[in-house]
Design a protein around this motif. Structure first.
Motif, short mmCIF file in Angstrom:
data_model
loop_
_atom_site.label_atom_id
_atom_site.label_comp_id
_atom_site.label_asym_id
_atom_site.label_seq_id
_atom_site.Cartn_x
_atom_site.Cartn_y
_atom_site.Cartn_z
N LYS A 43 31.01 71.18 22.16
CA LYS A 43 31.56 71.40 23.51
C LYS A 43 32.61 72.50 23.59
O LYS A 43 32.86 73.05 24.65
CB LYS A 43 32.12 70.09 24.04
CG LYS A 43 31.04 69.06 24.25
CD LYS A 43 31.57 67.75 24.74
CE LYS A 43 30.41 66.82 25.01
NZ LYS A 43 30.50 65.55 24.44
N SER A 44 33.29 72.79 22.46
CA SER A 44 34.32 73.83 22.51
C SER A 44 34.37 74.58 21.19
O SER A 44 33.80 74.15 20.18
CB SER A 44 35.69 73.19 22.79
OG SER A 44 36.12 72.45 21.67
N LYS A 45 35.08 75.69 21.19
CA LYS A 45 35.26 76.49 19.97
C LYS A 45 35.96 75.69 18.88
O LYS A 45 35.74 75.92 17.70
CB LYS A 45 36.07 77.76 20.27
CG LYS A 45 35.32 78.79 21.04
CD LYS A 45 34.63 79.72 20.08
CE LYS A 45 34.03 80.89 20.85
NZ LYS A 45 32.98 81.51 20.09
N ASP A 46 36.82 74.74 19.27
CA ASP A 46 37.54 73.91 18.30
C ASP A 46 36.60 73.01 17.51
O ASP A 46 36.94 72.57 16.42
CB ASP A 46 38.60 73.04 19.00
CG ASP A 46 39.67 73.87 19.68
OD1 ASP A 46 39.88 75.04 19.26
OD2 ASP A 46 40.29 73.36 20.63
N GLN A 53 31.85 69.18 9.06
CA GLN A 53 32.93 68.22 8.81
C GLN A 53 32.33 66.82 8.65
O GLN A 53 32.72 66.07 7.76
CB GLN A 53 33.95 68.24 9.95
CG GLN A 53 34.79 69.48 9.97
CD GLN A 53 35.65 69.58 11.23
OE1 GLN A 53 35.66 68.68 12.07
NE2 GLN A 53 36.36 70.69 11.37
N TRP A 54 31.39 66.47 9.51
CA TRP A 54 30.73 65.17 9.42
C TRP A 54 30.00 65.04 8.07
O TRP A 54 30.11 64.02 7.38
CB TRP A 54 29.74 65.01 10.58
CG TRP A 54 28.83 63.84 10.41
CD1 TRP A 54 29.10 62.54 10.70
CD2 TRP A 54 27.49 63.87 9.90
NE1 TRP A 54 28.01 61.75 10.40
CE2 TRP A 54 27.02 62.55 9.90
CE3 TRP A 54 26.66 64.89 9.43
CZ2 TRP A 54 25.75 62.21 9.47
CZ3 TRP A 54 25.39 64.55 8.99
CH2 TRP A 54 24.95 63.24 9.02
N ALA A 55 29.26 66.08 7.67
CA ALA A 55 28.51 66.04 6.41
C ALA A 55 29.43 65.89 5.21
O ALA A 55 29.10 65.17 4.26
CB ALA A 55 27.65 67.29 6.27
N SER A 56 30.59 66.51 5.25
CA SER A 56 31.52 66.44 4.12
C SER A 56 32.12 65.05 3.96
O SER A 56 32.65 64.72 2.91
CB SER A 56 32.62 67.49 4.25
OG SER A 56 33.50 67.14 5.30
N GLN A 57 32.04 64.22 4.98
CA GLN A 57 32.57 62.86 4.91
C GLN A 57 31.52 61.84 4.47
O GLN A 57 31.79 60.65 4.42
CB GLN A 57 33.13 62.45 6.28
CG GLN A 57 34.31 63.27 6.69
CD GLN A 57 34.73 62.99 8.12
OE1 GLN A 57 34.10 62.23 8.83
NE2 GLN A 57 35.81 63.62 8.55
N THR A 121 24.78 79.93 16.93
CA THR A 121 25.99 80.76 16.93
C THR A 121 27.17 80.05 17.59
O THR A 121 28.32 80.38 17.34
CB THR A 121 25.76 82.11 17.64
OG1 THR A 121 25.27 81.88 18.96
CG2 THR A 121 24.77 82.97 16.85
N ARG A 122 26.88 79.04 18.42
CA ARG A 122 27.94 78.25 19.05
C ARG A 122 28.29 76.99 18.25
O ARG A 122 29.04 76.15 18.71
CB ARG A 122 27.53 77.89 20.48
CG ARG A 122 27.52 79.15 21.36
CD ARG A 122 26.94 79.01 22.74
NE ARG A 122 27.19 77.77 23.43
CZ ARG A 122 26.37 77.26 24.34
NH1 ARG A 122 25.25 77.90 24.64
NH2 ARG A 122 26.65 76.14 24.95
N GLY A 123 27.72 76.87 17.03
CA GLY A 123 28.12 75.80 16.13
C GLY A 123 27.11 74.71 15.87
O GLY A 123 27.40 73.75 15.15
#
Length: 181
Positions: A43-46, A53-57, A121-123
């Motif tokens: 939803k955002s650049k953040d 991040q989810w995969a690393s957990q 490209t948007r994540g």
């Protein structure tokens, strides 16, 4: 009742042994990518790195699966170079059915991207590192703490290691003792 039990004890014993053997071999999990939101554009650049991040957990092993739920989108497994470019003309895997399950058939690194123009490209991309399935070693105190901090997927299947020879021997001897007592 006792007569039925004695007459069918070989069948009963085989049934119990097969059930125990089957349960002991189940050792895989299914992970839902994106949780309740599913496989969507962040939803955002953040949140651009939200999937990595989810995969690393999580800890992924051979035979685990990942489920991608989405609408009007697609999932591609690509090379590392294509992942970096966010574009693939010849993906290793492609699906656009809205509910895609991908099974990890080998250890290594897997690269996933959305096939819709602009989404990657948007994540909307993901890297998953899959571990080789090995026999569990006796954990050291430090590695036991590390394992406790790494969550596994929520699944309806109990995660169990195969029983030892001693456990099986005890189980079989106990059953024979009950049957022939």
């Amino acid at each position: 009742m006792a007569r039925f039990f004695k007459a069918s004890h070989p069948i009963f014993l085989c049934f119990i042994l097969l059930c125990c053997f089957h349960v002991s071999l189940i050792n895989c999990s299914e992970f839902e990518v994106g949780g309740h939101d599913g496989w969507v554009v962040p939803k955002s650049k953040d949140n651009e790195d939200i999937y990595n991040q989810w995969a690393s957990q999580n800890r992924f092993k051979v035979n685990d699966t990942v489920r991608f739920k989405y609408e009007k989108d697609s999932v591609l497994v690509v090379s590392e170079e294509e992942y970096e470019r966010c574009k693939s003309s010849r993906p290793l895997f492609f699906s656009n059915n809205g509910d895609t399950v991908f099974k990890f058939d080998r250890p290594g690194t897997f690269f996933f991207i959305s096939g819709v123009s602009g989404h990657c490209t948007r994540g909307q991309k993901l890297i998953i590192k899959v571990l080789n399935v090995e026999e569990p070693a006796a954990p050291s105190p430090q590695s036991a703490d590390d394992t406790a901090q790494t969550p596994r997927a929520k699944s309806g299947v109990a995660e169990m290691s195969p029983p030892s020879f001693t456990t099986w021997t005890f189980f079989v001897v106990s059953l024979f003792g009950l049957v022939y007592a």
